[in-house]
Design an enzyme around this catalytic site. Structure first.
Site, PDB file in Angstrom:
ATOM      1  N   TYR A 102      -3.248  -0.719  10.220  1.00  0.00           N
ATOM      2  CA  TYR A 102      -3.084  -0.936   8.778  1.00  0.00           C
ATOM      3  C   TYR A 102      -1.684  -0.510   8.333  1.00  0.00           C
ATOM      4  O   TYR A 102      -0.981  -1.247   7.631  1.00  0.00           O
ATOM      5  CB  TYR A 102      -4.154  -0.151   8.023  1.00  0.00           C
ATOM      6  CG  TYR A 102      -4.161  -0.399   6.528  1.00  0.00           C
ATOM      7  CD1 TYR A 102      -4.810  -1.519   6.004  1.00  0.00           C
ATOM      8  CD2 TYR A 102      -3.543   0.476   5.642  1.00  0.00           C
ATOM      9  CE1 TYR A 102      -4.829  -1.762   4.638  1.00  0.00           C
ATOM     10  CE2 TYR A 102      -3.546   0.248   4.278  1.00  0.00           C
ATOM     11  CZ  TYR A 102      -4.202  -0.873   3.779  1.00  0.00           C
ATOM     12  OH  TYR A 102      -4.205  -1.109   2.417  1.00  0.00           O
ATOM     13  N   SER A 155       0.876  -1.172   0.000  1.00  0.00           N
ATOM     14  CA  SER A 155       0.000   0.000   0.000  1.00  0.00           C
ATOM     15  C   SER A 155       0.908   1.215   0.000  1.00  0.00           C
ATOM     16  O   SER A 155       2.081   1.122   0.381  1.00  0.00           O
ATOM     17  CB  SER A 155      -0.883   0.029   1.252  1.00  0.00           C
ATOM     18  OG  SER A 155      -1.547   1.270   1.385  1.00  0.00           O
TER      19      SER A 155
END
Length: 252
Positions: A157, A144
């Site tokens: 996350y 990501s």
């Protein structure tokens, strides 16, 4: 068939990025084992591909559960005979609340899905890829842009995506001797259900709220296809695919 067709496992394949990549691989001629928590979206995606049951396998899988992961790889080997590609895509986020307000259970759920799941799947892929003939294969991890910089209130996350980068590097290093390549794709603002809130306005680092541009999922799928298409002597170690105008590069 197994000696002629390339075989892939895609985790989190029922929706979003995982589904888009699974469909792209099937359209490219792969046999694909689609893994995810719920069997209905997996079967729907497999049917949508039009590839037929000979080239698809829907396996409900909790990637944070070692037994479930072992079963996924065993069923894939049983049906297709070998494995060319693993796309470690399954993941989730926690509620966007201050770090001190997160529960242990919320932290652990993200850790299991995003990091432990990728590790367990990588282990099983290595075992299969190094023992098959011909030996080798490719693992692609979904990182990501959070593997580079966090969003506000995203500690679980962000921490797991930074850790995925370490897993990618370690896998790439440790598996050279098995002819296994490992790379990472870092994705920014692909148009999925997870990013719908960005189209409505999302908290920025300076405390303001702003709408963020998103990009079509097709661009992610085509990038993964390119990474997968390379011979094992070549590897895309890291690549970032993002909406051009999203607020990531630079300050603000």
């Amino acid at each position: 068939m197994s000696s002629q067709k390339k075989v892939a496992i895609v985790t989190g394949a029922g929706t979003g990025i995982g589904k888009a990549v699974a469909l792209a691989l099937l359209n490219d001629g792969y046999c694909v084992a689609l893994a995810g928590r719920r069997v209905e979206p997996l079967e729907k995606a497999a049917a949508e591909s039009g590839a037929g049951s000979a080239r698809t396998l829907a396996v409900p899988t909790d990637v944070g559960n070692p037994e479930a992961v072992r079963a996924l790889f065993a069923r894939t080997k049983e049906k297709f005979g070998h494995l060319d590609l693993l796309f470690n895509n399954a993941g989730m986020g926690a509620p966007a609340v201050p770090m001190e307000d997160l529960t242990y259970e919320q932290w652990r759920a993200v850790l299991d899905a995003n990091l432990t799941g990728a590790f367990l799947c990588t282990q099983e892929a290595i075992k299969l890829m190094k023992s098959q003939d011909p030996r080798g294969g490719r693992i692609i991890n979904n990182g990501s842009i959070s593997a580079h910089a966090p969003r506000p209130n995203s500690a679980p996350y962000t921490a797991t995506k930074h850790a995925i980068t370490g897993l990618t590097k370690s896998t790439s290093l440790d598996c050279r001797k098995y002819d296994i390549a490992c790379g990472q794709i870092d994705i920014g603002n692909a148009a999925t259900e997870m990013t719908e809130r960005m189209a409505k306005g999302i908290l920025q680092a300076n405390g303001s709220t702003a709408v963020e541009p998103r990009m079509d999922l097709a661009h992610v799928a085509s990038t993964v296809l390119h990474m997968a298409s390379l011979p094992l002597e070549a590897n895309v170690q890291f690549v970032t695919v993002m909406a051009t105008k999203m607020p990531f590069v630079g300050r603000g």
